[in-house]
Design an enzyme around this catalytic site. Structure first.
Site, PDB file in Angstrom:
ATOM      1  N   PRO A  67       0.566  -1.352  -0.095  1.00  0.00           N
ATOM      2  CA  PRO A  67       0.014  -0.150  -0.002  1.00  0.00           C
ATOM      3  C   PRO A  67       0.832   1.195   0.564  1.00  0.00           C
ATOM      4  CG  PRO A  67      -0.566  -0.767   1.624  1.00  0.00           C
ATOM      5  CD  PRO A  67       0.761  -2.255   1.046  1.00  0.00           C
ATOM      6  N   ASN A  68       0.343   2.531  -0.879  1.00  0.00           N
ATOM      7  CA  ASN A  68       0.861   3.834  -0.875  1.00  0.00           C
ATOM      8  C   ASN A  68       2.164   3.706  -1.760  1.00  0.00           C
ATOM      9  OD1 ASN A  68      -1.421   5.099   0.853  1.00  0.00           O
ATOM     10  ND2 ASN A  68      -0.391   3.862   2.779  1.00  0.00           N
TER      11      ASN A  68
ATOM     12  N   ARG B 184       4.802  11.037  -2.796  1.00  0.00           N
ATOM     13  CA  ARG B 184       4.922  10.558  -1.460  1.00  0.00           C
ATOM     14  C   ARG B 184       6.043  10.776  -0.562  1.00  0.00           C
ATOM     15  NH1 ARG B 184       4.576   5.027   1.623  1.00  0.00           N
ATOM     16  NH2 ARG B 184       3.860   5.410   3.411  1.00  0.00           N
TER      17      ARG B 184
ATOM     18  N   TYR C 124      11.102   9.438   1.554  1.00  0.00           N
ATOM     19  CA  TYR C 124      11.381   8.081   0.771  1.00  0.00           C
ATOM     20  C   TYR C 124      12.064   8.479  -1.221  1.00  0.00           C
ATOM     21  CZ  TYR C 124       7.631   6.061   3.525  1.00  0.00           C
ATOM     22  OH  TYR C 124       6.387   5.237   4.992  1.00  0.00           O
TER      23      TYR C 124
ATOM     24  N   ASN D 151       8.334  -4.947  -1.056  1.00  0.00           N
ATOM     25  CA  ASN D 151       8.421  -4.193   0.103  1.00  0.00           C
ATOM     26  C   ASN D 151       6.255  -3.871   0.684  1.00  0.00           C
ATOM     27  OD1 ASN D 151       7.950  -1.740   1.515  1.00  0.00           O
ATOM     28  ND2 ASN D 151       9.011  -0.356   0.204  1.00  0.00           N
TER      29      ASN D 151
ATOM     30  N   ALA E  69       3.067  -0.777   5.095  1.00  0.00           N
ATOM     31  CA  ALA E  69       2.175  -0.263   6.499  1.00  0.00           C
ATOM     32  C   ALA E  69       1.958  -2.220   6.968  1.00  0.00           C
ATOM     33  CB  ALA E  69       1.339   0.505   6.392  1.00  0.00           C
TER      34      ALA E  69
ATOM     35  N   HIS F 240       3.825  -3.857   9.729  1.00  0.00           N
ATOM     36  CA  HIS F 240       3.311  -3.961  11.350  1.00  0.00           C
ATOM     37  C   HIS F 240       2.613  -4.438  11.477  1.00  0.00           C
ATOM     38  CE1 HIS F 240       7.073  -1.232  10.056  1.00  0.00           C
ATOM     39  NE2 HIS F 240       6.002  -0.401   8.930  1.00  0.00           N
TER      40      HIS F 240
ATOM     41  N   ASP G   8       1.788 -15.398   7.770  1.00  0.00           N
ATOM     42  CA  ASP G   8       0.962 -16.340   7.284  1.00  0.00           C
ATOM     43  C   ASP G   8       1.470 -16.767   5.746  1.00  0.00           C
ATOM     44  OD1 ASP G   8       0.928 -17.126   9.003  1.00  0.00           O
ATOM     45  OD2 ASP G   8      -1.798 -16.981   9.895  1.00  0.00           O
TER      46      ASP G   8
ATOM     47  N   GLU H 135      12.288  -9.024   2.151  1.00  0.00           N
ATOM     48  CA  GLU H 135      11.600  -7.645   2.929  1.00  0.00           C
ATOM     49  C   GLU H 135      12.395  -6.437   2.126  1.00  0.00           C
ATOM     50  OE1 GLU H 135      10.080  -7.647   6.498  1.00  0.00           O
ATOM     51  OE2 GLU H 135      10.196  -6.108   6.838  1.00  0.00           O
TER      52      GLU H 135
ATOM     53  N   HIS I 118      12.407  -2.278   2.870  1.00  0.00           N
ATOM     54  CA  HIS I 118      12.181  -0.627   3.330  1.00  0.00           C
ATOM     55  C   HIS I 118      12.818   0.298   2.608  1.00  0.00           C
ATOM     56  CE1 HIS I 118       8.866  -2.938   5.442  1.00  0.00           C
ATOM     57  NE2 HIS I 118       9.555  -3.530   5.558  1.00  0.00           N
TER      58      HIS I 118
ATOM     59  N   ARG J  84      12.165   5.314  13.048  1.00  0.00           N
ATOM     60  CA  ARG J  84      10.958   6.413  12.947  1.00  0.00           C
ATOM     61  C   ARG J  84      10.509   6.185  13.865  1.00  0.00           C
ATOM     62  NH1 ARG J  84       8.318   5.579   7.046  1.00  0.00           N
ATOM     63  NH2 ARG J  84       7.666   7.086   7.928  1.00  0.00           N
TER      64      ARG J  84
ATOM     65  N   ARG K 198       6.589   1.802  13.753  1.00  0.00           N
ATOM     66  CA  ARG K 198       7.316   0.757  12.860  1.00  0.00           C
ATOM     67  C   ARG K 198       8.642  -0.029  13.297  1.00  0.00           C
ATOM     68  NH1 ARG K 198       5.117   3.694   8.589  1.00  0.00           N
ATOM     69  NH2 ARG K 198       4.575   5.683   8.993  1.00  0.00           N
TER      70      ARG K 198
HETATM   71  C1  DQA Z   1       8.048   1.513   4.021  1.00  0.00           C
HETATM   72  C2  DQA Z   1       7.932   2.132   6.058  1.00  0.00           C
HETATM   73  C3  DQA Z   1       6.067   0.906   6.279  1.00  0.00           C
HETATM   74  O1  DQA Z   1       6.541   1.996   7.265  1.00  0.00           O
HETATM   75  C4  DQA Z   1       5.924   2.696   5.559  1.00  0.00           C
HETATM   76  O2  DQA Z   1       4.609   1.614   5.679  1.00  0.00           O
HETATM   77  C5  DQA Z   1       5.309   2.724   4.712  1.00  0.00           C
HETATM   78  C6  DQA Z   1       6.927   2.237   3.435  1.00  0.00           C
HETATM   79  C7  DQA Z   1       9.501   1.759   3.394  1.00  0.00           C
HETATM   80  O3  DQA Z   1       9.554   1.266   1.907  1.00  0.00           O
HETATM   81  O4  DQA Z   1       9.846   2.200   4.140  1.00  0.00           O
HETATM   82  O5  DQA Z   1       4.580   2.622   3.802  1.00  0.00           O
HETATM   83  O6  DQA Z   1       7.717   0.385   3.730  1.00  0.00           O
END
Ligand code: DQA
Length: 142
Positions: free
Chosen positions: A10-11, A18, A23, A74, A77, A80, A87, A98, A100, A107, A111
């Site tokens: 997401p996002n 953003r 980022y 990635n 959110a 967390h 699963d 993973e 980030h 942060r 997180r």
């Molecule tokens: C993120 C870190 C997460 O805490 C956050 O919710 C994101 C981006 C990162 O790439 O730093 O959406 O995964």
């Protein structure tokens, strides 16, 4: 030929616009293009998907079984919060790294916990968009 899957949660479709101070200015398309070039330079293939929906990410993880040699993920959110994604990762034998972009440990405290890290092959944190490439190299240079 080895095949890898890039998943963004997401996002992350908002990268570039953003919170650029957190980022960076690269868009997801920029990241997908440079990762594709890197993976292809090793004679391998990359597929890429982004979704703001947990269930879609779960479906792509399930479908990776038998079809991909590694997932660069990635989870945004959901990292967390999502027992369901944890699963899903546990349910397949494909290794997941993973990623980030930001250093989540610098942060907000919410997180600092990843529900996914314990079932991932590895984690790359806080190295900006370069983290995706470093994760890919971990698979490509295996
Ligand atoms: C993120 C870190 C997460 O805490 C956050 O919710 C994101 C981006 C990162 O790439 O730093 O959406 O995964």
């Amino acid at each position: 030929m080895k095949r890898y899957l890039l998943l963004n949660g997401p996002n992350l479709n908002r990268l570039g616009q953003r919170e650029p101070d957190v980022y960076g200015s690269e868009t997801l398309t920029d990241i997908e293009q440079s990762l594709t070039e890197l993976v292809e330079s090793y004679g391998c293939k990359l597929a890429s998907h982004q979704s703001n929906h947990e269930g879609k990410l779960i479906d792509w993880i399930h479908e990776a079984e038998g079809n991909y040699d590694g997932i660069i993920f990635n989870p945004g959110a959901y990292t967390h919060t999502s027992i369901a994604l944890r699963d899903a990762i546990s349910s397949v034998s494909v290794p997941v790294i993973e990623v980030h972009i930001s250093n989540v440990y610098k942060r907000e405290s919410f997180r600092h916990t990843s529900l996914l890290a314990p079932v991932c092959f590895g984690q790359v944190v806080g190295l900006g968009s370069k983290g995706y490439k470093l994760a890919a190299l971990a698979f490509l240079q295996e």
